[in-house]
Design a protein around this motif. Structure first.
Motif, PDB file in Angstrom:
ATOM      1  N   SER A   1       0.807  -1.228   0.000  1.00 36.54           N
ATOM      2  CA  SER A   1       0.000   0.000   0.000  1.00 36.54           C
ATOM      3  C   SER A   1       0.845   1.285   0.000  1.00 36.54           C
ATOM      4  O   SER A   1       0.613   2.179  -0.818  1.00 36.54           O
ATOM      5  N   PRO A   2       1.853   1.424   0.880  1.00 35.47           N
ATOM      6  CA  PRO A   2       2.653   2.661   0.846  1.00 35.47           C
ATOM      7  C   PRO A   2       3.385   2.857  -0.481  1.00 35.47           C
ATOM      8  O   PRO A   2       3.488   3.976  -0.974  1.00 35.47           O
TER       9      PRO A   2
ATOM     10  N   GLY B   1       2.053   6.035  -7.108  1.00 37.42           N
ATOM     11  CA  GLY B   1       0.843   6.648  -7.665  1.00 37.42           C
ATOM     12  C   GLY B   1       0.933   8.161  -7.558  1.00 37.42           C
ATOM     13  O   GLY B   1       0.564   8.890  -8.475  1.00 37.42           O
ATOM     14  N   GLY B   2       1.474   8.638  -6.418  1.00 34.90           N
ATOM     15  CA  GLY B   2       1.607  10.076  -6.209  1.00 34.90           C
ATOM     16  C   GLY B   2       2.578  10.697  -7.194  1.00 34.90           C
ATOM     17  O   GLY B   2       2.361  11.803  -7.688  1.00 34.90           O
ATOM     18  N   ILE B   3       3.674   9.968  -7.502  1.00 33.43           N
ATOM     19  CA  ILE B   3       4.677  10.494  -8.440  1.00 33.43           C
ATOM     20  C   ILE B   3       4.136  10.507  -9.868  1.00 33.43           C
ATOM     21  O   ILE B   3       4.165  11.527 -10.555  1.00 33.43           O
ATOM     22  N   THR B   4       3.599   9.367 -10.283  1.00 30.08           N
ATOM     23  CA  THR B   4       3.169   9.250 -11.679  1.00 30.08           C
ATOM     24  C   THR B   4       1.924  10.073 -11.961  1.00 30.08           C
ATOM     25  O   THR B   4       1.689  10.462 -13.090  1.00 30.08           O
TER      26      THR B   4
ATOM     27  N   ASP C   1     -17.471  -2.184   8.624  1.00 31.43           N
ATOM     28  CA  ASP C   1     -16.332  -1.590   7.913  1.00 31.43           C
ATOM     29  C   ASP C   1     -15.320  -2.675   7.548  1.00 31.43           C
ATOM     30  O   ASP C   1     -15.074  -3.586   8.336  1.00 31.43           O
ATOM     31  N   ALA C   2     -14.746  -2.565   6.347  1.00 33.49           N
ATOM     32  CA  ALA C   2     -13.821  -3.596   5.882  1.00 33.49           C
ATOM     33  C   ALA C   2     -12.673  -2.971   5.112  1.00 33.49           C
ATOM     34  O   ALA C   2     -12.821  -1.901   4.503  1.00 33.49           O
ATOM     35  N   ARG C   3     -11.528  -3.657   5.140  1.00 37.07           N
ATOM     36  CA  ARG C   3     -10.365  -3.215   4.371  1.00 37.07           C
ATOM     37  C   ARG C   3     -10.303  -4.016   3.077  1.00 37.07           C
ATOM     38  O   ARG C   3     -10.561  -5.229   3.081  1.00 37.07           O
ATOM     39  N   VAL C   4      -9.984  -3.358   1.980  1.00 36.11           N
ATOM     40  CA  VAL C   4      -9.849  -4.051   0.696  1.00 36.11           C
ATOM     41  C   VAL C   4      -8.470  -4.693   0.634  1.00 36.11           C
ATOM     42  O   VAL C   4      -7.449  -4.010   0.794  1.00 36.11           O
TER      43      VAL C   4
ATOM     44  N   ASP D   1     -14.806   5.616  -6.891  1.00 34.28           N
ATOM     45  CA  ASP D   1     -13.613   5.315  -7.690  1.00 34.28           C
ATOM     46  C   ASP D   1     -13.232   3.855  -7.427  1.00 34.28           C
ATOM     47  O   ASP D   1     -12.534   3.543  -6.461  1.00 34.28           O
ATOM     48  N   LEU D   2     -13.688   2.968  -8.306  1.00 34.65           N
ATOM     49  CA  LEU D   2     -13.532   1.530  -8.059  1.00 34.65           C
ATOM     50  C   LEU D   2     -12.095   1.039  -8.252  1.00 34.65           C
ATOM     51  O   LEU D   2     -11.758  -0.073  -7.861  1.00 34.65           O
ATOM     52  N   ALA D   3     -11.248   1.886  -8.866  1.00 32.79           N
ATOM     53  CA  ALA D   3      -9.850   1.482  -9.063  1.00 32.79           C
ATOM     54  C   ALA D   3      -8.991   1.821  -7.852  1.00 32.79           C
ATOM     55  O   ALA D   3      -7.852   1.378  -7.755  1.00 32.79           O
ATOM     56  N   GLN D   4      -9.506   2.642  -6.949  1.00 32.69           N
ATOM     57  CA  GLN D   4      -8.690   3.103  -5.812  1.00 32.69           C
ATOM     58  C   GLN D   4      -9.402   2.822  -4.482  1.00 32.69           C
ATOM     59  O   GLN D   4      -9.507   3.708  -3.642  1.00 32.69           O
ATOM     60  N   LEU D   5      -9.909   1.635  -4.319  1.00 31.80           N
ATOM     61  CA  LEU D   5     -10.644   1.323  -3.090  1.00 31.80           C
ATOM     62  C   LEU D   5      -9.685   0.845  -2.001  1.00 31.80           C
ATOM     63  O   LEU D   5      -8.858  -0.030  -2.244  1.00 31.80           O
ATOM     64  N   THR D   6      -9.807   1.410  -0.827  1.00 29.05           N
ATOM     65  CA  THR D   6      -8.990   0.979   0.316  1.00 29.05           C
ATOM     66  C   THR D   6      -9.884   0.451   1.440  1.00 29.05           C
ATOM     67  O   THR D   6      -9.640  -0.608   1.988  1.00 29.05           O
TER      68      THR D   6
END
Lengths: 177, 280
Positions: B58-59, B65-68, B120-123, B261-266
């Motif tokens: 994740s990190p 992701g932040g850079i690109t 509540d759940a984690r992906v 945003d289904l591509a960025q689910l946490t």
């Protein structure tokens, strides 16, 4: 894979089968932990298919068939598609790649990479078509299949080096490879 | 060209394993509980591997992701600040309307999605193949999660529970081609059906009458009609495109894109809600 495989080999001994199973299980753990997080245009790599192909290229058709079955069945346990579908597809691919290795590859030096691309394409297409035939509505028409197949080939070529390292280390020296 | 000596033996192994695979396929097709039990055991046993992978990667994913996507993230941040300022003003005005809506829903016996309890759940990650568009979460039947329960995030509808083991569950995303959601236009109240087309592709909405006024960007919410697995009023998407009607057509051709945003689910929330009973 740079050297040519032997045309006459003994059958796969039990210790070899155990090593193949260990490689497949290691690949599954890596897929579960990391590879499943990779996605390009919504398409994921098919690393278990890649490992099947590499084992078949390194060890021949019998080992390829066994590896395909183990890789397929283990990934089937984590999907909601019919249990045994990936096992069936991958063992067919493993057998075909092993046969191709013995019959075609000796004539060409650079064919293994092309073989990885071709077998990834055929294997993924077979998997999608079989799944659709068994009623999986998540697989759309030919355009969708073509897109998924193209991206899977790209992914598998990108993952070729680490996957090859895993297979070679796991098998502890490859026969003919 | 010489043939390998092991051909008959490898052919025998192939036939044996193909027959075994076919037997498993047919046996589990007749009795799906066999496959469910095996899958539940495997998922629970190797669940910690996925959890560890999610925590480790994740990190890195966020960093790269932040850079690109730096420029995009910066632009999104500016947009979100503007939207937040507008939303804060509207929220104050809407508070009274929300209270009235909750009261009306209570009086008419309809479920209020805001009041439905959730888990509540984690992906943990996406599907392991390209045969389905799902995510796996770290909650299962031991947490009260059951098949067909709706799954949402802060923005709106994500999907529904497809399978659940003791401590893990698989969520079928609304973009999966096998998924369909009954939707209602927020302005006109006209209902239709949104069908998944795969990740990143807009969902066509069918069943909207030609006379219905629709505008781009209009929000669609779950219709919650009888038999639906989703309660009424959960935001699903925004109208993305409107096609000009052709001669003889009786329905509008429109597509929507999911609000979530289904591509960025946490993190997601499983609504403890059953379509049949309207409650847990």
């Amino acid at each position: 894979m740079s050297s040519l495989p032997s045309l006459r080999e003994p059958s796969v001994p039990a210790v070899r089968v155990l090593r193949i199973v260990l490689v497949c299980v290691s690949a599954l753990l890596l897929v579960l932990a990391f590879v499943s997080r990779l996605s390009l245009f919504g398409v994921r790599p098919d690393a278990m298919l890649l490992v099947t192909v590499l084992i078949a290229l390194a060890e021949g058709s019998e080992a390829g068939t066994v590896a395909g079955y183990v890789c397929g069945l283990s990934i089937d346990l984590f999907l909601d598609t019919p249990l045994g579908l990936s096992a069936l597809t991958y063992c067919l691919v493993g057998y075909a790649v092993g046969q191709a290795r013995d019959r075609i590859l000796p004539a060409f030096d650079h064919l293994p990479i092309a073989m990885v691309a071709l077998s990834s394409a055929v294997g993924e297409a077979l998997l999608l078509v079989f799944s659709r035939t068994l009623g999986n509505t998540s697989v759309l028409g030919p355009v969708h299949v073509a897109k998924v197949v193209a991206v899977v080939v790209l992914w598998n070529l990108l993952l070729l080096r680490p996957a090859r390292w895993l297979v070679h280390r796991g098998l502890g020296g490859v026969r003919g490879g | 060209m010489a043939l390998p000596s092991q051909t008959p033996r490898s052919r025998f192994v192939l036939v044996l394993l193909v027959l075994t695979s076919l037997t498993i396929i047919f046996l589990t097709a007749r009795d799906s509980s066999l496959a469910s039990s095996a899958r539940g055991l495997a998922r629970d046993a190797l669940g910690p591997v996925r959890t560890a992978g999610a925590k480790v990667s994740s990190p890195f994913g966020d960093f790269f992701g932040g850079i690109t996507r730096y420029r995009k993230v910066k632009r999104e941040n500016a947009d979100l600040r503007r939207q937040l300022a507008v939303a804060e003003g509207k929220a104050a005005q809407a508070a009274d309307a929300v209270r009235e809506r909750a009261e009306l829903l209570r009086l008419s016996g309809f479920p209020n999605p805001d009041a439905i309890p959730g888990v509540d759940a984690r992906v943990l990650g996406g599907a392991l193949s390209n045969l389905e568009y799902t995510i796996e979460i770290n909650r299962g039947t031991s947490d009260g999660v059951k098949v067909d329960m709706p799954v949402v995030n802060g923005a709106g509808l994500v999907g529904r529970i497809k399978a659940a083991s003791g401590h893990r569950a698989t969520v079928l995303l609304i973009t999966d081609p096998g998924s369909s959601v009954g939707v209602r236009l927020s302005t006109s109240g006209d209902v239709g059906l949104a069908q998944g087309q795969g990740p990143g592709r807009a969902l066509p909405v069918r069943g909207i009458e030609l006379s219905t006024k629709v505008s781009k960007g209009e929000v669609l919410v779950t219709s919650g009609l009888q038999g639906s697995v989703f309660p009424s009023g959960i935001p699903v998407g925004r109208v993305r495109s409107l096609a000009s009607p052709r001669t003889g057509e009786v329905q509008r051709r429109l597509t929507m894109e999911p609000v979530a945003d289904l591509a960025q689910l946490t993190f997601v929330k499983v609504l403890v809600w059953s379509g049949e009973t309207g409650g847990s």
